[in-house]
Design a protein around this motif. Structure first.
Motif, short mmCIF file in Angstrom:
data_model
loop_
_atom_site.label_atom_id
_atom_site.label_comp_id
_atom_site.label_asym_id
_atom_site.label_seq_id
_atom_site.Cartn_x
_atom_site.Cartn_y
_atom_site.Cartn_z
N ASP A 1 0.85 -1.19 0.00
CA ASP A 1 0.00 0.00 0.00
C ASP A 1 0.89 1.25 0.00
N PRO A 2 0.47 2.30 -0.71
CA PRO A 2 1.30 3.51 -0.77
C PRO A 2 1.35 4.24 0.57
N ASP A 3 2.48 4.88 0.83
CA ASP A 3 2.64 5.67 2.06
C ASP A 3 2.04 7.06 1.89
N VAL A 4 2.13 7.60 0.69
CA VAL A 4 1.63 8.94 0.40
C VAL A 4 0.52 8.79 -0.64
N TYR A 5 -0.67 9.29 -0.30
CA TYR A 5 -1.82 9.11 -1.19
C TYR A 5 -2.89 10.15 -0.88
N GLU A 6 -3.84 10.28 -1.81
CA GLU A 6 -5.04 11.09 -1.63
C GLU A 6 -6.22 10.13 -1.50
N PRO A 7 -7.04 10.29 -0.47
CA PRO A 7 -8.20 9.40 -0.34
C PRO A 7 -9.28 9.74 -1.36
N MET A 8 -9.87 8.71 -1.91
CA MET A 8 -10.99 8.84 -2.84
C MET A 8 -12.04 7.83 -2.42
N ILE A 9 -13.28 8.06 -2.84
CA ILE A 9 -14.38 7.15 -2.53
C ILE A 9 -15.16 6.89 -3.80
N VAL A 10 -15.47 5.62 -4.04
CA VAL A 10 -16.36 5.26 -5.13
C VAL A 10 -17.67 4.82 -4.49
N VAL A 11 -18.75 5.50 -4.81
CA VAL A 11 -20.07 5.23 -4.25
C VAL A 11 -20.90 4.50 -5.31
N VAL A 12 -21.34 3.28 -4.98
CA VAL A 12 -22.16 2.49 -5.89
C VAL A 12 -23.56 2.39 -5.28
N PRO A 13 -24.57 2.99 -5.91
CA PRO A 13 -25.91 2.99 -5.32
C PRO A 13 -26.52 1.59 -5.30
N GLY A 14 -27.36 1.39 -4.29
CA GLY A 14 -28.09 0.13 -4.18
C GLY A 14 -27.63 -0.72 -3.02
N ASP A 15 -28.38 -1.75 -2.76
CA ASP A 15 -28.14 -2.68 -1.67
C ASP A 15 -27.27 -3.82 -2.20
N LEU A 16 -25.97 -3.71 -1.98
CA LEU A 16 -25.02 -4.70 -2.47
C LEU A 16 -24.33 -5.35 -1.28
N ASP A 17 -24.39 -6.66 -1.23
CA ASP A 17 -23.74 -7.43 -0.18
C ASP A 17 -22.24 -7.11 -0.17
N PRO A 18 -21.60 -7.01 1.01
CA PRO A 18 -20.17 -6.70 1.06
C PRO A 18 -19.30 -7.67 0.26
N PHE A 19 -19.65 -8.95 0.26
CA PHE A 19 -18.88 -9.92 -0.52
C PHE A 19 -19.08 -9.67 -2.02
N ASP A 20 -20.30 -9.33 -2.42
CA ASP A 20 -20.57 -9.01 -3.82
C ASP A 20 -19.79 -7.76 -4.23
N ARG A 21 -19.79 -6.75 -3.36
CA ARG A 21 -19.03 -5.52 -3.64
C ARG A 21 -17.56 -5.85 -3.85
N HIS A 22 -17.04 -6.68 -2.96
CA HIS A 22 -15.63 -7.04 -3.03
C HIS A 22 -15.29 -7.77 -4.32
#
Length: 136
Positions: A15-36
């Motif tokens: 994993d990088p030591d220096v980074y900018e946080p980003m978020i990807v938002v996927v609408p809907g009810d998705l099981d965590p295992f399915d998301r992964h």
């Protein structure tokens, strides 16, 4: 034997030591295992191979956690979240915009960075819009 194919990949797995946080938002009810398995592992692999960062996990965004529950007594799941640590925000945005539709991302998918987001309408991306979800 397989080691001959892995030359140069060990550093990409860290994993990088220096980074900018980003978020990807996927609408809907998705099981965590399915998301992964549907999104996270693919985005993580592409980001790492391109040297643009990594996808480090995710979560679920609920509506009404602190409010009244719905009629079934459960909180409503609004979307799932992929956390991204980007070493190159512009490059990571472009890569995510390319791959999320290929992976079946629905309309309303957001790529959030800084105070802005890119929004997928099901056919095309709308770039650099002000964030529509302020706190996740």
């Amino acid at each position: 034997m397989i080691e001959r194919f892995l030359h140069g990949l060990q550093e990409k797995m860290e994993d990088p030591d220096v980074y900018e946080p980003m978020i990807v938002v996927v609408p809907g009810d998705l099981d965590p295992f399915d998301r992964h398995y549907r999104f996270s592992i693919h985005i993580d692999a592409e980001l790492r191979l391109a040297g643009l960062g990594c996808s480090v996990g995710g979560g679920t965004l609920y509506r009404g956690v602190d409010e009244d529950e719905d009629e079934d007594g459960e909180d409503e799941i609004v979307s799932c979240i992929l956390d991204v640590d980007a070493t190159d925000v512009e490059g990571a945005r472009a890569l995510i915009r390319l791959h999320m539709p290929e992976l079946g991302a629905p309309a309303g998918t957001l790529v959030q960075y800084g105070d802005y987001e890119d929004r997928f309408d099901g056919e095309r991306w709308h770039l650099g819009e002000p964030r529509s979800i302020e706190e996740i």
